[in-house]
Motif scaffolding. Structure first.
Motif, PDB file in Angstrom:
ATOM      1  N   LYS A   1      21.802 -11.949   1.822  1.00  0.00           N
ATOM      2  CA  LYS A   1      22.946 -12.107   2.434  1.00  0.00           C
ATOM      3  C   LYS A   1      22.788 -13.081   3.542  1.00  0.00           C
ATOM      4  O   LYS A   1      23.451 -14.114   3.550  1.00  0.00           O
ATOM      5  CB  LYS A   1      23.500 -11.040   2.970  1.00  0.00           C
ATOM      6  CG  LYS A   1      24.991 -11.207   3.513  1.00  0.00           C
ATOM      7  CD  LYS A   1      25.654  -9.873   4.190  1.00  0.00           C
ATOM      8  CE  LYS A   1      25.032  -9.662   5.571  1.00  0.00           C
ATOM      9  NZ  LYS A   1      25.342 -10.614   6.645  1.00  0.00           N
TER      10      LYS A   1
ATOM     11  N   ILE B   1      28.989 -13.666  -1.309  1.00  0.00           N
ATOM     12  CA  ILE B   1      29.909 -12.596  -1.499  1.00  0.00           C
ATOM     13  C   ILE B   1      29.278 -11.391  -2.336  1.00  0.00           C
ATOM     14  O   ILE B   1      29.439 -10.260  -2.054  1.00  0.00           O
ATOM     15  CB  ILE B   1      31.342 -13.124  -2.105  1.00  0.00           C
ATOM     16  CG1 ILE B   1      31.867 -13.865  -0.880  1.00  0.00           C
ATOM     17  CG2 ILE B   1      32.185 -11.782  -2.419  1.00  0.00           C
ATOM     18  CD1 ILE B   1      33.428 -14.434  -1.579  1.00  0.00           C
ATOM     19  N   GLU B   2      28.783 -11.830  -3.525  1.00  0.00           N
ATOM     20  CA  GLU B   2      28.079 -10.937  -4.145  1.00  0.00           C
ATOM     21  C   GLU B   2      26.851 -10.179  -3.605  1.00  0.00           C
ATOM     22  O   GLU B   2      26.668  -9.012  -3.792  1.00  0.00           O
ATOM     23  CB  GLU B   2      27.209 -11.565  -5.705  1.00  0.00           C
ATOM     24  CG  GLU B   2      26.543 -10.739  -6.645  1.00  0.00           C
ATOM     25  CD  GLU B   2      26.134 -11.203  -7.721  1.00  0.00           C
ATOM     26  OE1 GLU B   2      25.373 -10.562  -8.460  1.00  0.00           O
ATOM     27  OE2 GLU B   2      26.065 -12.543  -7.902  1.00  0.00           O
TER      28      GLU B   2
ATOM     29  N   CYS C   1      26.799  -9.642  -0.436  1.00  0.00           N
ATOM     30  CA  CYS C   1      27.591  -8.494   0.391  1.00  0.00           C
ATOM     31  C   CYS C   1      27.918  -7.350  -0.234  1.00  0.00           C
ATOM     32  O   CYS C   1      27.938  -6.185   0.080  1.00  0.00           O
ATOM     33  CB  CYS C   1      28.692  -9.221   1.177  1.00  0.00           C
ATOM     34  SG  CYS C   1      28.447 -10.309   2.348  1.00  0.00           S
ATOM     35  N   GLN C   2      28.440  -7.588  -1.639  1.00  0.00           N
ATOM     36  CA  GLN C   2      28.626  -6.523  -2.529  1.00  0.00           C
ATOM     37  C   GLN C   2      27.851  -5.590  -2.718  1.00  0.00           C
ATOM     38  O   GLN C   2      27.861  -4.307  -2.918  1.00  0.00           O
ATOM     39  CB  GLN C   2      29.493  -7.032  -3.673  1.00  0.00           C
ATOM     40  CG  GLN C   2      30.945  -7.581  -3.300  1.00  0.00           C
ATOM     41  CD  GLN C   2      31.644  -8.321  -4.373  1.00  0.00           C
ATOM     42  OE1 GLN C   2      31.015  -8.637  -5.309  1.00  0.00           O
ATOM     43  NE2 GLN C   2      32.934  -8.204  -4.538  1.00  0.00           N
ATOM     44  N   ASN C   3      26.571  -6.098  -2.911  1.00  0.00           N
ATOM     45  CA  ASN C   3      25.400  -5.557  -3.435  1.00  0.00           C
ATOM     46  C   ASN C   3      24.705  -4.638  -2.236  1.00  0.00           C
ATOM     47  O   ASN C   3      24.575  -3.537  -2.468  1.00  0.00           O
ATOM     48  CB  ASN C   3      24.125  -6.601  -3.774  1.00  0.00           C
ATOM     49  CG  ASN C   3      24.362  -7.000  -5.238  1.00  0.00           C
ATOM     50  OD1 ASN C   3      25.347  -6.241  -5.986  1.00  0.00           O
ATOM     51  ND2 ASN C   3      23.828  -8.236  -5.605  1.00  0.00           N
TER      52      ASN C   3
ATOM     53  N   SER D   1      26.665  -3.413   0.163  1.00  0.00           N
ATOM     54  CA  SER D   1      27.710  -2.381   0.194  1.00  0.00           C
ATOM     55  C   SER D   1      27.243  -1.117  -0.765  1.00  0.00           C
ATOM     56  O   SER D   1      27.282  -0.219  -0.389  1.00  0.00           O
ATOM     57  CB  SER D   1      29.150  -3.016  -0.170  1.00  0.00           C
ATOM     58  OG  SER D   1      29.932  -1.966  -0.159  1.00  0.00           O
ATOM     59  N   LYS D   2      26.994  -1.752  -1.939  1.00  0.00           N
ATOM     60  CA  LYS D   2      26.592  -0.934  -2.998  1.00  0.00           C
ATOM     61  C   LYS D   2      25.338   0.198  -2.604  1.00  0.00           C
ATOM     62  O   LYS D   2      25.517   1.196  -2.832  1.00  0.00           O
ATOM     63  CB  LYS D   2      26.310  -1.481  -4.400  1.00  0.00           C
ATOM     64  CG  LYS D   2      26.176  -0.536  -5.565  1.00  0.00           C
ATOM     65  CD  LYS D   2      25.815  -1.201  -6.687  1.00  0.00           C
ATOM     66  CE  LYS D   2      26.558  -2.744  -7.047  1.00  0.00           C
ATOM     67  NZ  LYS D   2      26.092  -3.526  -8.083  1.00  0.00           N
TER      68      LYS D   2
ATOM     69  N   TYR E   1      32.050   0.514   3.404  1.00  0.00           N
ATOM     70  CA  TYR E   1      33.493  -0.241   3.630  1.00  0.00           C
ATOM     71  C   TYR E   1      33.348  -1.411   4.344  1.00  0.00           C
ATOM     72  O   TYR E   1      34.031  -2.458   3.944  1.00  0.00           O
ATOM     73  CB  TYR E   1      34.309   0.853   4.336  1.00  0.00           C
ATOM     74  CG  TYR E   1      34.640   2.123   3.354  1.00  0.00           C
ATOM     75  CD1 TYR E   1      35.274   1.825   2.148  1.00  0.00           C
ATOM     76  CD2 TYR E   1      34.154   3.377   3.648  1.00  0.00           C
ATOM     77  CE1 TYR E   1      35.480   2.758   1.456  1.00  0.00           C
ATOM     78  CE2 TYR E   1      34.792   4.343   2.772  1.00  0.00           C
ATOM     79  CZ  TYR E   1      35.276   4.034   1.668  1.00  0.00           C
ATOM     80  OH  TYR E   1      35.423   5.175   0.742  1.00  0.00           O
TER      81      TYR E   1
ATOM     82  N   HIS F   1      32.022  -4.036   1.977  1.00  0.00           N
ATOM     83  CA  HIS F   1      32.684  -4.088   0.889  1.00  0.00           C
ATOM     84  C   HIS F   1      33.966  -4.730   0.834  1.00  0.00           C
ATOM     85  O   HIS F   1      34.617  -5.463   0.043  1.00  0.00           O
ATOM     86  CB  HIS F   1      33.081  -2.722   0.129  1.00  0.00           C
ATOM     87  CG  HIS F   1      33.622  -2.630  -1.011  1.00  0.00           C
ATOM     88  ND1 HIS F   1      32.973  -3.059  -2.199  1.00  0.00           N
ATOM     89  CD2 HIS F   1      34.799  -2.254  -1.470  1.00  0.00           C
ATOM     90  CE1 HIS F   1      33.799  -2.902  -3.572  1.00  0.00           C
ATOM     91  NE2 HIS F   1      34.818  -2.402  -3.054  1.00  0.00           N
TER      92      HIS F   1
ATOM     93  N   PRO G   1      33.827  -9.161   3.054  1.00  0.00           N
ATOM     94  CA  PRO G   1      32.763 -10.017   2.771  1.00  0.00           C
ATOM     95  C   PRO G   1      32.569 -11.450   3.459  1.00  0.00           C
ATOM     96  O   PRO G   1      33.226 -11.963   3.971  1.00  0.00           O
ATOM     97  CB  PRO G   1      32.676 -10.325   1.376  1.00  0.00           C
ATOM     98  CG  PRO G   1      34.188  -9.735   0.776  1.00  0.00           C
ATOM     99  CD  PRO G   1      34.649  -9.313   1.868  1.00  0.00           C
TER     100      PRO G   1
END
Length: 144
Positions: free
Chosen positions: A103, A118-119, A121-123, A125-126, A138, A141, A144
């Motif tokens: 990131k 953004i992906e 950041c989502q990863n 978050s996961k 959160y 998620h 981002p």
């Protein structure tokens, strides 16, 4: 790459390993060695050989950092793949570390609003969700 388009991943991996063996003998081709190693690692991930993928991805990250610098977008992609590998192996803390590096690199090299940033950041978050760190889950998620 032709074998990849034909879904002949094992053949592609085998040929890439042969190319890597040749490139390892040529110090001036360190950037090519890193790229080929990254490709092998990605294909191994794609075919479910996660443990085998990690050394290739780690080697690729080092080679490409040496060749292009630590904030090159290609290095970010490799760290993102390493994070995915660690998450697959149920090592969310290691995954979170890799996703955080990915990131940070992608924010610098691609910008904060790029789809791949953004992906990452989502990863991240996961991975935080897997660790039970829901406040961070959160945060990354939703923002981002």
């Amino acid at each position: 790459m032709l074998y990849e388009t034909m879904n002949e991943f094992e053949t592609a991996i085998s040929l890439l390993k042969r190319a890597l063996a040749l490139l390892e003998k040529l110090p001036q081709e360190q950037h090519s060695e890193g790229s080929v190693s990254a490709r092998i690692g990605w294909l191994l991930l794609l075919t479910g050989k996660v443990k085998q993928a990690i050394p290739y991805l780690e080697s690729a990250a080092e080679r490409l950092k040496d060749s292009f610098g630590p904030k090159h977008f290609g290095v970010g992609y490799i760290y993102n793949n390493l994070g995915a590998a660690y998450l697959e192996l149920d090592r969310p803390q290691s995954a979170a570390q890799m996703f955080a590096v990915a990131k940070d690199i992608m924010e610098v090299s691609l910008g904060p609003h790029h789809a791949d940033t953004i992906e990452a950041c989502q990863n991240l978050s996961k991975a935080y969700g897997e660790m039970g760190r829901y406040v961070l889950f959160y945060w990354f998620h939703i923002i981002p």
